[in-house]
Design a protein around this motif. Structure first.
Motif, PDB file in Angstrom:
ATOM      1  N   CYS A   1      -9.917  52.147   5.436  1.00 20.50           N
ATOM      2  CA  CYS A   1     -10.476  52.553   4.157  1.00 20.50           C
ATOM      3  C   CYS A   1      -9.374  52.472   3.109  1.00 20.50           C
ATOM      4  O   CYS A   1      -8.192  52.728   3.413  1.00 20.50           O
ATOM      5  N   ALA A   2      -9.739  52.120   1.900  1.00 19.88           N
ATOM      6  CA  ALA A   2      -8.769  52.026   0.815  1.00 19.88           C
ATOM      7  C   ALA A   2      -9.432  52.417  -0.495  1.00 19.88           C
ATOM      8  O   ALA A   2     -10.657  52.273  -0.640  1.00 19.88           O
ATOM      9  N   VAL A   3      -8.627  52.906  -1.422  1.00 23.99           N
ATOM     10  CA  VAL A   3      -9.160  53.245  -2.741  1.00 23.99           C
ATOM     11  C   VAL A   3      -8.246  52.689  -3.824  1.00 23.99           C
ATOM     12  O   VAL A   3      -7.059  52.458  -3.591  1.00 23.99           O
ATOM     13  N   THR A   4      -8.850  52.494  -4.986  1.00 26.00           N
ATOM     14  CA  THR A   4      -8.075  52.120  -6.156  1.00 26.00           C
ATOM     15  C   THR A   4      -8.474  52.988  -7.329  1.00 26.00           C
ATOM     16  O   THR A   4      -9.651  53.344  -7.463  1.00 26.00           O
ATOM     17  N   GLN A   5      -7.489  53.338  -8.125  1.00 19.56           N
ATOM     18  CA  GLN A   5      -7.747  54.056  -9.362  1.00 19.56           C
ATOM     19  C   GLN A   5      -7.569  53.113 -10.546  1.00 19.56           C
ATOM     20  O   GLN A   5      -7.658  53.543 -11.704  1.00 19.56           O
ATOM     21  N   ARG A   6      -7.370  51.831 -10.256  1.00 18.60           N
ATOM     22  CA  ARG A   6      -7.177  50.825 -11.291  1.00 18.60           C
ATOM     23  C   ARG A   6      -8.470  50.055 -11.529  1.00 18.60           C
ATOM     24  O   ARG A   6      -9.417  50.138 -10.758  1.00 18.60           O
ATOM     25  N   SER A   7      -8.488  49.318 -12.621  1.00 22.14           N
ATOM     26  CA  SER A   7      -9.676  48.533 -12.942  1.00 22.14           C
ATOM     27  C   SER A   7      -9.887  47.448 -11.898  1.00 22.14           C
ATOM     28  O   SER A   7      -8.927  46.883 -11.367  1.00 22.14           O
ATOM     29  N   ILE A   8     -11.126  47.180 -11.605  1.00 20.59           N
ATOM     30  CA  ILE A   8     -11.487  46.106 -10.674  1.00 20.59           C
ATOM     31  C   ILE A   8     -11.992  44.939 -11.508  1.00 20.59           C
ATOM     32  O   ILE A   8     -12.972  45.072 -12.232  1.00 20.59           O
ATOM     33  N   VAL A   9     -11.311  43.807 -11.392  1.00 27.52           N
ATOM     34  CA  VAL A   9     -11.694  42.627 -12.154  1.00 27.52           C
ATOM     35  C   VAL A   9     -12.193  41.573 -11.178  1.00 27.52           C
ATOM     36  O   VAL A   9     -11.447  41.121 -10.301  1.00 27.52           O
ATOM     37  N   GLY A  10     -13.452  41.212 -11.340  1.00 33.57           N
ATOM     38  CA  GLY A  10     -14.042  40.229 -10.428  1.00 33.57           C
ATOM     39  C   GLY A  10     -14.048  40.767  -9.018  1.00 33.57           C
ATOM     40  O   GLY A  10     -14.548  41.862  -8.770  1.00 33.57           O
ATOM     41  N   ASP A  11     -13.460  40.002  -8.093  1.00 33.14           N
ATOM     42  CA  ASP A  11     -13.404  40.456  -6.709  1.00 33.14           C
ATOM     43  C   ASP A  11     -11.989  40.869  -6.317  1.00 33.14           C
ATOM     44  O   ASP A  11     -11.650  40.902  -5.124  1.00 33.14           O
ATOM     45  N   THR A  12     -11.168  41.186  -7.310  1.00 32.39           N
ATOM     46  CA  THR A  12      -9.796  41.604  -7.056  1.00 32.39           C
ATOM     47  C   THR A  12      -9.715  43.117  -6.941  1.00 32.39           C
ATOM     48  O   THR A  12     -10.049  43.834  -7.877  1.00 32.39           O
ATOM     49  N   PHE A  13      -9.284  43.583  -5.775  1.00 32.69           N
ATOM     50  CA  PHE A  13      -9.201  45.020  -5.498  1.00 32.69           C
ATOM     51  C   PHE A  13      -7.745  45.349  -5.211  1.00 32.69           C
ATOM     52  O   PHE A  13      -7.203  44.891  -4.211  1.00 32.69           O
ATOM     53  N   LEU A  14      -7.116  46.123  -6.064  1.00 34.89           N
ATOM     54  CA  LEU A  14      -5.704  46.492  -5.907  1.00 34.89           C
ATOM     55  C   LEU A  14      -5.630  47.878  -5.289  1.00 34.89           C
ATOM     56  O   LEU A  14      -5.997  48.867  -5.915  1.00 34.89           O
ATOM     57  N   VAL A  15      -5.145  47.950  -4.070  1.00 35.74           N
ATOM     58  CA  VAL A  15      -5.167  49.197  -3.306  1.00 35.74           C
ATOM     59  C   VAL A  15      -4.071  50.152  -3.762  1.00 35.74           C
ATOM     60  O   VAL A  15      -2.905  49.771  -3.899  1.00 35.74           O
ATOM     61  N   ASP A  16      -4.476  51.405  -3.978  1.00 35.23           N
ATOM     62  CA  ASP A  16      -3.516  52.462  -4.270  1.00 35.23           C
ATOM     63  C   ASP A  16      -3.219  53.322  -3.039  1.00 35.23           C
ATOM     64  O   ASP A  16      -2.096  53.781  -2.848  1.00 35.23           O
TER      65      ASP A  16
END
Length: 122
Positions: free
Chosen positions: A95-110
């Motif tokens: 499982c992963a979460v991001t608190q950053r904006s999601i653009v398209g299918d790009t998910f930046l894991v925090d």
């Protein structure tokens, strides 16, 4: 800081179903996106699915039509319903979460969870 605890993994036969859960340590109202990744032995970690704060979803082609990601904002939990499992789905699921904006299918894991093993036998 967000702690994530996955559960629901196990060993099943091909064609079976499993539901993974990811419990977050804080309200997921403040989390932009939640995702599931997986890593099979000898392979790179890959994005399986993610769900945004507005419940938009995105899936890897290999799981479309078989897996469903969802989130329960009251329980601070994300789920991955996996149906029609195949041996090639065998992996550790994270499982992963991001608190950053999601653009398209790009998910930046925090933040990452510790992972849960899913094994599908043929």
């Amino acid at each position: 800081q967000v702690q994530l605890v996955e559960s629901g993994g196990g060993t099943v036969e091909s064609g079976a179903s499993l539901r993974l859960s990811c419990a977050a340590s804080k309200s997921i109202f403040t989390i932009n996106g939640m995702a599931w990744y997986r890593q099979a032995p000898g392979k790179q970690r890959e994005l399986v699915a993610f769900i945004t704060r507005t419940s938009s979803t995105n899936y890897a082609d290999s799981v479309k039509g078989r897996f469903t990601i969802s989130r329960d904002n009251v329980k601070n939990t994300a789920y991955l319903q996996m149906n029609s499992l195949k041996p090639e789905d065998t992996a550790v699921y994270y499982c992963a979460v991001t608190q950053r904006s999601i653009v398209g299918d790009t998910f930046l894991v925090d933040y990452w969870g510790q992972g849960t093993q899913v094994t599908v036998s043929s």
